[in-house]
Write a protein that holds these residues in place. Structure first.
Motif, short mmCIF file in Angstrom:
data_model
loop_
_atom_site.label_atom_id
_atom_site.label_comp_id
_atom_site.label_asym_id
_atom_site.label_seq_id
_atom_site.Cartn_x
_atom_site.Cartn_y
_atom_site.Cartn_z
N UNK A 208 -7.62 0.72 -13.71
CA UNK A 208 -6.22 0.32 -13.93
C UNK A 208 -5.39 0.46 -12.66
N UNK A 209 -5.58 1.55 -11.95
CA UNK A 209 -4.83 1.73 -10.70
C UNK A 209 -5.26 0.71 -9.65
N UNK A 210 -6.57 0.46 -9.57
CA UNK A 210 -7.07 -0.54 -8.61
C UNK A 210 -6.48 -1.91 -8.90
N UNK A 211 -6.47 -2.30 -10.18
CA UNK A 211 -5.92 -3.60 -10.56
C UNK A 211 -4.43 -3.67 -10.26
N UNK A 212 -3.73 -2.59 -10.54
CA UNK A 212 -2.29 -2.57 -10.28
C UNK A 212 -1.99 -2.71 -8.79
N UNK A 213 -2.79 -2.06 -7.97
CA UNK A 213 -2.59 -2.15 -6.52
C UNK A 213 -2.87 -3.57 -6.02
N UNK A 214 -3.94 -4.18 -6.51
CA UNK A 214 -4.25 -5.56 -6.11
C UNK A 214 -3.15 -6.50 -6.57
N UNK A 215 -2.66 -6.30 -7.79
CA UNK A 215 -1.59 -7.16 -8.30
C UNK A 215 -0.33 -7.05 -7.44
N UNK A 216 -0.02 -5.84 -7.03
CA UNK A 216 1.23 -5.63 -6.27
C UNK A 216 1.12 -6.10 -4.83
N UNK A 217 -0.02 -5.82 -4.18
CA UNK A 217 -0.13 -6.06 -2.75
C UNK A 217 -1.04 -7.24 -2.39
N UNK A 218 -1.67 -7.81 -3.38
CA UNK A 218 -2.42 -9.05 -3.17
C UNK A 218 -3.86 -8.91 -2.76
N UNK A 219 -4.18 -7.88 -1.99
CA UNK A 219 -5.54 -7.70 -1.48
C UNK A 219 -5.65 -6.29 -0.93
N UNK A 220 -6.87 -5.90 -0.59
CA UNK A 220 -7.06 -4.59 0.03
C UNK A 220 -6.39 -4.54 1.39
N UNK A 221 -6.46 -5.64 2.13
CA UNK A 221 -5.77 -5.68 3.43
C UNK A 221 -4.27 -5.48 3.24
N UNK A 222 -3.73 -6.09 2.19
CA UNK A 222 -2.30 -5.92 1.90
C UNK A 222 -1.95 -4.49 1.54
N UNK A 223 -2.85 -3.85 0.81
CA UNK A 223 -2.63 -2.45 0.45
C UNK A 223 -2.61 -1.57 1.69
N UNK A 224 -3.56 -1.78 2.59
CA UNK A 224 -3.64 -0.95 3.80
C UNK A 224 -2.45 -1.20 4.72
N UNK A 225 -1.99 -2.46 4.77
CA UNK A 225 -0.79 -2.76 5.58
C UNK A 225 0.42 -2.03 4.99
N UNK A 226 0.54 -2.07 3.67
CA UNK A 226 1.67 -1.39 3.02
C UNK A 226 1.58 0.12 3.20
N UNK A 227 0.35 0.63 3.27
CA UNK A 227 0.18 2.07 3.43
C UNK A 227 0.75 2.55 4.76
N UNK A 228 0.78 1.65 5.75
CA UNK A 228 1.34 2.00 7.05
C UNK A 228 2.86 1.93 7.07
N UNK A 229 3.43 1.43 5.99
CA UNK A 229 4.89 1.27 5.90
C UNK A 229 5.46 2.41 5.07
N UNK A 230 6.24 3.26 5.70
CA UNK A 230 6.81 4.41 4.99
C UNK A 230 7.70 4.00 3.83
N UNK A 231 8.14 2.74 3.82
CA UNK A 231 9.05 2.30 2.76
C UNK A 231 8.31 1.61 1.61
N UNK A 232 6.98 1.65 1.61
CA UNK A 232 6.21 0.85 0.66
C UNK A 232 6.22 1.40 -0.76
#
Length: 305
Positions: A208-232
């Motif tokens: 469920x968490x994995x699906x929610x993260x993909x839905x929000x950020x679009x891809x694993x690359x998107x998740x990792x990019x957002x992880x570098x953003x303190x405002x994410x």
């Protein structure tokens, strides 16, 4: 009239299922050798030919069940399935049945294809990408949900409940099952993990968490990019888990993704309406006590015409 499909068979997935689904005592050759995997495999093919009515078929095999390039990226990949003497842990009475399956496919006229350094999944991925559609991939391997592509179309006939109760999966079915589109399944699987393949996933991140993260950020690359953003807006605990798994997440998607550019020989994929070598098939049926499943498959081929 809609064109008939190319049926791509994940042969190891089906013959393992057949082996464990049919007792050895119920299927023996005249010399006492078990042929339960062969019998079950041929019956599965007969059912698929009868119900899906393909005009083309290819069976994919593992020429390398644990490729070095995947292990180099992720040493835990399928490590729990390595036998003490090396190679894959396979039941002693299953291994001798695989050559019989190959002989039967040759006599029928169905290509059996593998490639050095690649798994059957990679052969299936390459054929699903390069062969004319429609394509139906038959497997019990969840990794192959990533091949589903409505635009071609490519569907996965998932055999989790058996060949007689296939789950016919398009992109909507993948979304309904996992909450992600098919083309994001590899990223989802990397996050969630898969113990059957030695894929650890991110500890504390389930489906469920994995699906929610993909839905929000679009891809694993998107998740990792957002992880570098303190405002994410990641919850502190989740941010900590993802940060700790960065090295794993850098390589896991490549391990999970099915290759689509495997070098394969030119193939004649047309499915015959009669055996290519009836004498060889008859001899094989007699030697291994396979007359009934061979007849069912031959009848299915003829009825499809």
């Amino acid at each position: 009239m809609a064109s008939r499909p190319l049926l791509l068979i994940d042969a190891p997935s089906l013959y393992f299922r057949a082996y464990f689904g049919i007792p050895e005592s119920a299927a023996k050759a005249p010399d006492g050798s078990p042929v339960n995997a062969v019998r079950g495999f041929l019956d599965m093919l007969a059912t698929l030919v009868r119900t899906r009515r393909p005009d083309r078929m290819v069976c994919a095999f593992d020429h390398d069940w644990r490729p070095d390039w995947r292990v180099a990226l992720l040493p835990s990949y399928k490590a729990h399935r390595v036998a003490p003497e090396g190679g894959e842990v396979v039941p002693d009475t299953l291994s001798p049945q695989v050559p019989v399956i190959l002989d039967a496919l040759a006599a029928i006229g169905v290509p059996a294809v593998g490639a050095a350094g690649y798994e059957a999944d990679d052969v299936l991925g390459t054929l699903a990408t390069t062969q004319p559609a429609p394509v139906e991939v038959v497997s019990g391997d969840r990794d192959l949900f990533q091949l589903v592509d409505d635009s071609r179309p490519v569907r996965l006939l998932y055999v989790g409940k058996g060949v007689a109760k296939l789950d016919d999966c398009d992109d909507a079915a993948v979304r309904a099952r996992y909450g992600v589109p098919a083309d994001r399944y590899a990223d989802f699987a990397a996050l969630r993990g898969d113990p059957s393949d030695g894929l650890p996933g991110v500890p504390g991140v389930g489906e469920k968490t994995a699906a929610r993260l993909i839905e929000r950020y679009g891809s694993l690359a998107g998740i990792l990019t957002a992880l570098d953003d303190d405002r994410s807006g990641f919850a502190p605990g989740l941010r900590t888990k993802l940060d700790a798994a960065r090295d794993y997440l850098a390589v896991a998607p490549t391990v999970v993704r099915v290759a689509r550019d495997v070098p394969l020989p030119a193939l004649g994929t047309d499915l015959p309406t009669a055996p290519a070598d009836p004498d060889a098939l008859l001899a094989l049926a007699e030697k291994w006590n396979l007359a009934s499943p061979v007849r069912r498959l031959v009848d299915a081929l003829a009825d499809r015409a």
